[in-house]
Scaffold this motif. Structure first.
Motif, PDB file in Angstrom:
ATOM      1  N   ASP A 607       0.837  -1.186   0.000  1.00  0.00           N
ATOM      2  CA  ASP A 607       0.000   0.000   0.000  1.00  0.00           C
ATOM      3  C   ASP A 607       0.884   1.253   0.000  1.00  0.00           C
ATOM      4  O   ASP A 607       1.859   1.329   0.746  1.00  0.00           O
ATOM      5  CB  ASP A 607      -0.912  -0.008   1.236  1.00  0.00           C
ATOM      6  CG  ASP A 607      -1.861   1.168   1.229  1.00  0.00           C
ATOM      7  OD1 ASP A 607      -1.579   2.148   1.956  1.00  0.00           O
ATOM      8  OD2 ASP A 607      -2.867   1.114   0.487  1.00  0.00           O
ATOM      9  N   PRO A 608       0.574   2.262  -0.830  1.00  0.00           N
ATOM     10  CA  PRO A 608       1.414   3.470  -0.897  1.00  0.00           C
ATOM     11  C   PRO A 608       1.593   4.159   0.447  1.00  0.00           C
ATOM     12  O   PRO A 608       2.657   4.717   0.727  1.00  0.00           O
ATOM     13  CB  PRO A 608       0.671   4.363  -1.900  1.00  0.00           C
ATOM     14  CG  PRO A 608      -0.098   3.418  -2.746  1.00  0.00           C
ATOM     15  CD  PRO A 608      -0.495   2.288  -1.852  1.00  0.00           C
ATOM     16  N   SER A 609       0.591   4.141   1.278  1.00  0.00           N
ATOM     17  CA  SER A 609       0.730   4.806   2.575  1.00  0.00           C
ATOM     18  C   SER A 609       1.768   4.097   3.433  1.00  0.00           C
ATOM     19  O   SER A 609       2.548   4.731   4.156  1.00  0.00           O
ATOM     20  CB  SER A 609      -0.623   4.822   3.293  1.00  0.00           C
ATOM     21  OG  SER A 609      -1.108   3.508   3.491  1.00  0.00           O
ATOM     22  N   ARG A 610       1.802   2.767   3.338  1.00  0.00           N
ATOM     23  CA  ARG A 610       2.818   2.030   4.092  1.00  0.00           C
ATOM     24  C   ARG A 610       4.200   2.292   3.521  1.00  0.00           C
ATOM     25  O   ARG A 610       5.184   2.404   4.273  1.00  0.00           O
ATOM     26  CB  ARG A 610       2.504   0.536   4.061  1.00  0.00           C
ATOM     27  CG  ARG A 610       3.612  -0.324   4.671  1.00  0.00           C
ATOM     28  CD  ARG A 610       3.173  -1.724   4.917  1.00  0.00           C
ATOM     29  NE  ARG A 610       2.210  -1.786   6.018  1.00  0.00           N
ATOM     30  CZ  ARG A 610       1.797  -2.925   6.571  1.00  0.00           C
ATOM     31  NH1 ARG A 610       2.243  -4.085   6.123  1.00  0.00           N
ATOM     32  NH2 ARG A 610       0.911  -2.913   7.555  1.00  0.00           N
ATOM     33  N   VAL A 611       4.293   2.390   2.187  1.00  0.00           N
ATOM     34  CA  VAL A 611       5.588   2.707   1.561  1.00  0.00           C
ATOM     35  C   VAL A 611       6.105   4.044   2.068  1.00  0.00           C
ATOM     36  O   VAL A 611       7.281   4.192   2.438  1.00  0.00           O
ATOM     37  CB  VAL A 611       5.458   2.712   0.027  1.00  0.00           C
ATOM     38  CG1 VAL A 611       6.746   3.232  -0.616  1.00  0.00           C
ATOM     39  CG2 VAL A 611       5.131   1.322  -0.488  1.00  0.00           C
ATOM     40  N   GLU A 612       5.243   5.036   2.118  1.00  0.00           N
ATOM     41  CA  GLU A 612       5.655   6.353   2.580  1.00  0.00           C
ATOM     42  C   GLU A 612       6.069   6.314   4.048  1.00  0.00           C
ATOM     43  O   GLU A 612       7.026   6.990   4.455  1.00  0.00           O
ATOM     44  CB  GLU A 612       4.510   7.358   2.376  1.00  0.00           C
ATOM     45  CG  GLU A 612       4.877   8.797   2.734  1.00  0.00           C
ATOM     46  CD  GLU A 612       6.053   9.308   1.934  1.00  0.00           C
ATOM     47  OE1 GLU A 612       6.870  10.074   2.495  1.00  0.00           O
ATOM     48  OE2 GLU A 612       6.168   8.940   0.737  1.00  0.00           O
ATOM     49  N   LEU A 613       5.365   5.508   4.822  1.00  0.00           N
ATOM     50  CA  LEU A 613       5.706   5.377   6.237  1.00  0.00           C
ATOM     51  C   LEU A 613       7.083   4.738   6.413  1.00  0.00           C
ATOM     52  O   LEU A 613       7.915   5.200   7.212  1.00  0.00           O
ATOM     53  CB  LEU A 613       4.634   4.531   6.949  1.00  0.00           C
ATOM     54  CG  LEU A 613       4.855   4.298   8.451  1.00  0.00           C
ATOM     55  CD1 LEU A 613       4.855   5.631   9.199  1.00  0.00           C
ATOM     56  CD2 LEU A 613       3.786   3.363   9.007  1.00  0.00           C
ATOM     57  N   VAL A 614       7.367   3.698   5.646  1.00  0.00           N
ATOM     58  CA  VAL A 614       8.675   3.034   5.721  1.00  0.00           C
ATOM     59  C   VAL A 614       9.788   3.993   5.295  1.00  0.00           C
ATOM     60  O   VAL A 614      10.842   4.083   5.943  1.00  0.00           O
ATOM     61  CB  VAL A 614       8.678   1.762   4.852  1.00  0.00           C
ATOM     62  CG1 VAL A 614      10.092   1.208   4.714  1.00  0.00           C
ATOM     63  CG2 VAL A 614       7.742   0.714   5.440  1.00  0.00           C
ATOM     64  N   LEU A 615       9.554   4.754   4.215  1.00  0.00           N
ATOM     65  CA  LEU A 615      10.568   5.698   3.751  1.00  0.00           C
ATOM     66  C   LEU A 615      10.811   6.803   4.774  1.00  0.00           C
ATOM     67  O   LEU A 615      11.955   7.231   4.990  1.00  0.00           O
ATOM     68  CB  LEU A 615      10.146   6.305   2.401  1.00  0.00           C
ATOM     69  CG  LEU A 615      10.134   5.351   1.202  1.00  0.00           C
ATOM     70  CD1 LEU A 615       9.669   6.098  -0.054  1.00  0.00           C
ATOM     71  CD2 LEU A 615      11.511   4.761   0.964  1.00  0.00           C
ATOM     72  N   ALA A 616       9.755   7.271   5.411  1.00  0.00           N
ATOM     73  CA  ALA A 616       9.915   8.317   6.423  1.00  0.00           C
ATOM     74  C   ALA A 616      10.747   7.808   7.591  1.00  0.00           C
ATOM     75  O   ALA A 616      11.609   8.519   8.127  1.00  0.00           O
ATOM     76  CB  ALA A 616       8.540   8.789   6.895  1.00  0.00           C
ATOM     77  N   ARG A 645      15.295  -2.437  -2.741  1.00  0.00           N
ATOM     78  CA  ARG A 645      16.285  -1.436  -3.154  1.00  0.00           C
ATOM     79  C   ARG A 645      15.671  -0.461  -4.149  1.00  0.00           C
ATOM     80  O   ARG A 645      15.886   0.758  -4.063  1.00  0.00           O
ATOM     81  CB  ARG A 645      17.510  -2.138  -3.760  1.00  0.00           C
ATOM     82  CG  ARG A 645      18.699  -1.215  -3.961  1.00  0.00           C
ATOM     83  CD  ARG A 645      18.758  -0.654  -5.356  1.00  0.00           C
ATOM     84  NE  ARG A 645      19.720   0.425  -5.458  1.00  0.00           N
ATOM     85  CZ  ARG A 645      19.772   1.260  -6.470  1.00  0.00           C
ATOM     86  NH1 ARG A 645      18.889   1.182  -7.461  1.00  0.00           N
ATOM     87  NH2 ARG A 645      20.681   2.214  -6.505  1.00  0.00           N
ATOM     88  N   ARG A 646      14.891  -0.975  -5.109  1.00  0.00           N
ATOM     89  CA  ARG A 646      14.244  -0.085  -6.073  1.00  0.00           C
ATOM     90  C   ARG A 646      13.221   0.810  -5.382  1.00  0.00           C
ATOM     91  O   ARG A 646      13.030   1.966  -5.763  1.00  0.00           O
ATOM     92  CB  ARG A 646      13.576  -0.917  -7.180  1.00  0.00           C
ATOM     93  CG  ARG A 646      14.552  -1.481  -8.193  1.00  0.00           C
ATOM     94  CD  ARG A 646      13.819  -2.082  -9.385  1.00  0.00           C
ATOM     95  NE  ARG A 646      13.192  -3.358  -9.019  1.00  0.00           N
ATOM     96  CZ  ARG A 646      13.791  -4.534  -9.124  1.00  0.00           C
ATOM     97  NH1 ARG A 646      15.043  -4.603  -9.559  1.00  0.00           N
ATOM     98  NH2 ARG A 646      13.151  -5.640  -8.794  1.00  0.00           N
ATOM     99  N   LEU A 647      12.572   0.295  -4.359  1.00  0.00           N
ATOM    100  CA  LEU A 647      11.597   1.082  -3.630  1.00  0.00           C
ATOM    101  C   LEU A 647      12.280   2.175  -2.807  1.00  0.00           C
ATOM    102  O   LEU A 647      11.854   3.339  -2.801  1.00  0.00           O
ATOM    103  CB  LEU A 647      10.771   0.167  -2.715  1.00  0.00           C
ATOM    104  CG  LEU A 647       9.529   0.781  -2.074  1.00  0.00           C
ATOM    105  CD1 LEU A 647       8.502   1.138  -3.144  1.00  0.00           C
ATOM    106  CD2 LEU A 647       8.927  -0.199  -1.072  1.00  0.00           C
TER     107      LEU A 647
END
Length: 684
Positions: A607-616, A645-647
């Motif tokens: 989910d994009p929201s989880r991706v953003e959370l992990v990146l933050a 890695r790509r993410l």
């Protein structure tokens, strides 16, 4: 040998003699000899200036102007002393005063004034202006000429020796025109001095003749005035010859031969012009009252020359057609030439016109040498041979700007203002200039005047010169785009190199299991993640084993990474400690379950929201580590490493992502500095 040993002493001895001549009285006979030397030497200089093929062939001319100007002034002083003391200054001056001007004071004054006007108003002023403009244009064109030389050197059209010789010619040309600009001022000053000395001689001779020699006003005026006019003519004629020489030298354009040959060739290039001029001269002879013979003679000569020109041109055209008959000359738009013009250079540096001074021989102008050093360093660090870097100027760039292109596409640009250095630090408020951002690490800095380098260092700032800024930026761009710089031909050369020392591994892999194109794709995948490919033997061994099971690029890249092992984490070890950020087991398991195959490798369906959370959370963990001066990397399970890695590259392109197997067995201590969970990052 004797003449060679005397030559270096001639000019110094002559200058010393000129100085002595200013203070020591000379006999009239010796003055006659020196005047003859002055006239003859001036004539030699005039003829030499006509026969040189280019101005640099007469590079000593500006110095000769000064020496002979001083020589003429010395003769003026010596002759004035004799005229005022004895009323006689030798046979040469007496002859010019009586025979040349017919013994008439009025005629002498008129001729003298005409010579002065010709020299001072016409020739000297014109030559001075041409010298000034020539010096300015030569200096302005100097950077462009140096860029052209460096471009020819980089492209292989000339070698180092030819480039060094051409650079020396460019520098000598600038020095010559600058010296001629100053030398023309000597000629102008000499003309003014001649007028002043003549007026002084007229008044002084008139007074001395009446008061000391008891002459009548008429007798004193006649005797001393004629001698003064003779003296003035004797010195002004050589001065006029030298002025003409100056004008000839500074107005010479590019020619294939001496001035006489070039003038004759170019004046006779138009037969119609000669015929019309000859017909015009004959027509003038037919006018009532006009003398017939002079105009008829000149007109006939021009018509004869025109006819000879026609015959000469016909022979040259016929001779030019003979060698051209077997094969026609290639046109300017042949396929080969068009292909060469269309060729896109792999790596280019574009410089704004005011930055071409970066290409030179000085300590602040060693761009090409630093580029060569960068290519060597990149080869040793990454294991690839960077293609030659083409450097050229571009009028499309803003002032003080450079740009780097890869395969014709701009990948970065920056600034390097002339006369300034980049100061990097936190306490820059006291330094002049606006705050800028360093292009590689994003540090705040200021471009300050070079003379304030010491003051900037005293504030604790790190001072970097312009070339270092550009080279550092270029190196970073090469590392980031190394995969694009690795071509198929480069892979072939690298493969042949490893084949010479380890033939079995190459013969087993290429072309039996993989083609060069597939090997290139794997090496590019490694370079994309800034993994050096120096250890090609180990990489090829891993590819040989993995290629038997399949040739999917992602699997091959992971196999090569696994073979390199500890070499991947070694660059990030600090003081024997490898600091890592890990994933919480629950989050890692969720990511493993979300891995899906795709066209260009595996990807994570998250989910994009989880991706953003992990990146933050990763940003916070990395920032916390870097605040204390530590380098960190992200470690995860091998299954999700490529996709993760790509993410991560979307938000943290410089954060390395390694698998557990790539950090174990490195012989170093592993320290966990952060853990990314499904909720927040936990600092260790």
């Amino acid at each position: 040998m004797k003449n060679r040993s005397l030559a270096p002493m001639a000019v110094p001895a002559g200058v010393v003699g000129i100085v002595l001549m200013l203070v020591v009285p000379l006999p009239a006979a010796l003055l006659d000899v020196l005047i003859a030397v002055n006239i003859t030497a001036s004539l030699v200089i005039l003829l030499t200036s006509m026969y040189v093929k280019r101005p640099l062939d007469f590079s000593v001319f500006p110095s000769l102007i000064l020496v002979f100007t001083l020589f003429r002034l010395g003769l003026n002083v010596a002759s004035t002393r004799l005229v005022l003391r004895d009323g006689y200054a030798g046979q040469v001056i007496d002859a010019f005063g009586h025979f040349v001007v017919g013994g008439s004071l009025v005629i002498g004054l008129v001729i003298f004034l005409i010579l002065v006007v010709i020299q001072f108003v016409v020739i000297t002023n014109g030559a001075g202006r041409v010298a000034e403009v020539g010096a300015r244009f030569t200096l302005d064109a100097m950077p462009g000429k140096q860029m052209a030389i460096d471009a020819d050197l980089n492209s292989g059209l000339i070698d180092e020796e030819q480039a060094r010789r051409r650079r020396a010619d460019v520098a000598a040309e600038a020095d010559f025109y600058g010296a001629m600009d100053g030398g023309s001022k000597f000629v102008k000053g000499d003309a003014i001095a001649g007028i002043v000395i003549t007026v002084i001689n007229l008044i002084g001779g008139f007074v001395i003749g009446m008061l000391q020699m008891g002459m009548s006003p008429t007798e004193a005026l006649e005797r001393f005035s004629l001698l003064t006019i003779g003296d003035g003519l004797v010195t002004q004629i050589p001065a006029l010859l030298l002025s003409v020489s100056t004008g000839i030298v500074v107005t010479r354009a590019t020619a294939e031969g001496d001035m006489g040959s070039a003038a004759a060739k170019q004046l006779t290039q138009s037969r119609n012009a000669l015929l019309i001029a000859g017909g015009g001269a004959v027509s003038l002879a037919l006018l009532p009252g006009m003398p017939k013979l002079p105009f008829l003679l000149v007109g006939c000569v021009l018509i004869i020359v025109a006819q000879r020109t026609k015959a000469t041109q016909a022979r040259e055209e016929k001779a030019a057609l003979v060698p051209a008959a077997p094969a026609a000359a290639p046109s300017a738009d042949t396929p080969e030439q068009l292909i060469e013009q269309m060729r896109v250079h792999t790596l280019e540096i574009l410089l704004a016109p005011d930055l071409v001074d970066l290409v030179g021989d000085g300590p602040e102008q060693d761009l090409l040498a630093r580029v060569r050093g960068l290519r060597r360093k990149t080869a040793l660090d990454l294991g690839i041979v960077v293609p030659p870097v083409r450097t050229r100027d571009s009028v499309d760039l803003p002032p003080a700007t450079y740009a780097v292109r890869i395969a014709g596409v701009e990948v970065g640009r920056g600034q390097a203002p002339a006369g300034r250095v980049l100061a990097l630090g936190d306490d820059l408020a006291a330094l002049p200039g606006s705050v800028v951002q360093e292009p590689v690490f994003g540090l705040a800095g200021k471009w300050v005047p070079a003379e304030l380098r010491h003051a900037a260092e005293m504030t604790g700032a790190t001072v970097v010169d312009r070339v270092s800024v550009l080279i550092t930026h270029l190196g970073a761009l090469i590392n980031q785009n190394a995969a694009r710089l690795l071509g198929r031909e480069d892979v072939r050369v690298l493969t042949e190199g490893i084949k010479r020392v380890n033939p079995s591994v190459v013969e087993e892999l290429v072309p039996t299991l993989m083609s060069l194109g597939e090997v290139q794709r794997v090496l590019q995948g490694l370079l994309t993640e800034e993994v050096p490919i120096r250890d090609l033997g180990r990489i090829y061994e891993a590819l040989t084993l993995r290629a038997r099971a399949g040739t999917d690029p992602e699997g091959l890249v992971e196999a090569a990474r696994s073979a390199l092992g500890p070499a991947l984490s070694a660059p990030y070890v600090q003081d024997g400690v490898l600091r890592v950020v890990t994933l919480e087991p629950l989050l890692e398991q969720q990511l493993v379950e979300s891995v899906r195959p795709a066209e260009h490798g595996t990807q994570l369906l998250v989910d994009p929201s989880r991706v953003e959370l992990v990146l933050a959370q990763l940003r916070d963990a990395v920032a916390h580590a870097e605040a204390s001066g530590r380098t960190v990397l992200l470690v995860c399970a091998p299954t999700i490493r490529p996709a993760l890695r790509r993410l991560v590259a979307l938000g943290l392109p410089r954060l390395p992502v390694l698998s557990y197997g790539e950090v174990t067995g490195a012989g170093v201590t592993i320290e966990t500095v952060g853990v990314v969970s499904s909720g927040h990052a936990v600092a260790a």
